[in-house]
Design an enzyme around this catalytic site. Sequence first.
Site, PDB file in Angstrom:
ATOM      1  N   GLY A 146       2.373  11.177 -42.834  1.00 43.49           N
ATOM      2  CA  GLY A 146       1.406  10.490 -42.625  1.00 43.49           C
ATOM      3  C   GLY A 146       0.627  10.386 -41.293  1.00 43.49           C
TER       4      GLY A 146
ATOM      5  N   HIS B  50       3.369   5.661 -48.511  1.00 42.97           N
ATOM      6  CA  HIS B  50       4.516   6.902 -48.825  1.00 42.97           C
ATOM      7  C   HIS B  50       4.027   7.502 -50.016  1.00 42.97           C
ATOM      8  CE1 HIS B  50       7.172   3.866 -46.411  1.00 42.97           C
ATOM      9  NE2 HIS B  50       7.312   4.993 -45.618  1.00 42.97           N
TER      10      HIS B  50
ATOM     11  N   SER C   3       2.149  -0.149 -43.792  1.00 40.36           N
ATOM     12  CA  SER C   3       3.249   0.123 -43.028  1.00 40.36           C
ATOM     13  C   SER C   3       4.366  -0.954 -43.439  1.00 40.36           C
ATOM     14  CB  SER C   3       2.839  -0.507 -41.654  1.00 40.36           C
ATOM     15  OG  SER C   3       4.203  -0.509 -40.854  1.00 40.36           O
TER      16      SER C   3
ATOM     17  N   GLN D  43       3.685  11.061 -34.220  1.00 37.78           N
ATOM     18  CA  GLN D  43       4.754  11.813 -34.954  1.00 37.78           C
ATOM     19  C   GLN D  43       4.492  13.197 -35.567  1.00 37.78           C
ATOM     20  OE1 GLN D  43       7.721   9.516 -37.252  1.00 37.78           O
ATOM     21  NE2 GLN D  43       6.540  10.144 -38.927  1.00 37.78           N
TER      22      GLN D  43
ATOM     23  N   LEU E 240       9.250   1.785 -49.469  1.00 33.69           N
ATOM     24  CA  LEU E 240       8.248   2.471 -49.818  1.00 33.69           C
ATOM     25  C   LEU E 240       7.163   1.537 -50.337  1.00 33.69           C
ATOM     26  CD1 LEU E 240      10.085   5.200 -51.985  1.00 33.69           C
ATOM     27  CD2 LEU E 240       9.571   5.222 -49.628  1.00 33.69           C
TER      28      LEU E 240
HETATM   29  O1  PAF Z   1       7.865   8.165 -40.641  1.00 34.77           O
HETATM   30  C1  PAF Z   1       9.074   7.866 -40.735  1.00 34.77           C
HETATM   31  O2  PAF Z   1       9.259   6.968 -41.806  1.00 34.77           O
HETATM   32  C2  PAF Z   1      10.328   8.258 -39.947  1.00 34.77           C
HETATM   33  O3  PAF Z   1       9.733   8.317 -38.598  1.00 34.77           O
HETATM   34  C3  PAF Z   1      10.704   9.813 -40.399  1.00 34.77           C
HETATM   35  C4  PAF Z   1       9.807  10.897 -40.451  1.00 34.77           C
HETATM   36  C5  PAF Z   1      11.134   9.600 -41.737  1.00 34.77           C
HETATM   37  C6  PAF Z   1      11.906  10.104 -39.838  1.00 34.77           C
HETATM   38  O4  PAF Z   1      12.801   9.052 -39.580  1.00 34.77           O
END
Ligand code: PAF
Length: 271
Positions: free
Chosen positions: A143, A34, A181, A149, A30
């Site tokens: 994010g 995050h 990241s 995603q 993290l």
């Molecule tokens: O963005 C991420 O950390 C991952 O792709 C997720 C959404 C937790 C799925 O494993």
Amino acid sequence: MNLIDSIAAFRSHSARLARPLGLVPTMGALHDGHMSLVRRARRENAALAATIFVNPAQFGPREDYHAYPRDLDADLRKLQDAGADVVFAPSAAEMYPAGFDTYVDVGIAERLEGAARPGHFRGVATIVCKLLTIVRPDRAYFGQKDAQQALVIERLNADLNLGAQIITCPTVREPDGLALSSRNAYLDPDERAAAAVLYRALTRARGAASPDAARRLVLAHVEAEPLASLEYVSVADAETLEELDTLDRPALVSLAVRVGAARLIDNILIE
Ligand code: PAF
């Protein structure tokens, strides 16, 4: 804060959680990106759950699943300090037991990152579908750095009636613009300095008169950085991710760049 590693135990615990329940799904390691999701989820909900699971299904065979940074103790300390009520950190065998044979495919996943990383979004959509089904949050936080995603998850959540509100939060950046990241940990100091080229290149695209001009500006800017190599640049409709010929609607400018061992992605929205 409770740490739970089995689906059955999470289900019986979740009945006792206050509502609304916010969920921040993560792969751990993290960082402040995050934690910005965690802080927002904490503010907006009566209870806060986080998941930590490095999902093997979203890594290709030659990708960094084994090298991906893991530090469960540090992650738990951060989540505890941020006021999480419960953390779900299952094993791979818990999420993909022997005989597991159901995967989720989302159409919009075929472009951009999906084209560059075959199978990646199938793994993401499958695990997020499972996590939303197990945790049953009222809101789930992701994010904007992983813009495609976020679109895949919105579509999945709507199409399969998973019932969460999907909230996409702004990208958190270092002072030189580099998006936070977990993969930034792969960069040595020279590569770290070079990686600032991603955001600089994206901001060049802002003033471009056309999508093609934007793509050329980004390409030229990244090519001028000797430690970086451009994998793709895209100027696409911000909702469908179809490549644009004219800048007549909101556009997502996104790119993937290799810097040393790291493959980094970033994006900006042009309204
Ligand atoms: O963005 C991420 O950390 C991952 O792709 C997720 C959404 C937790 C799925 O494993």
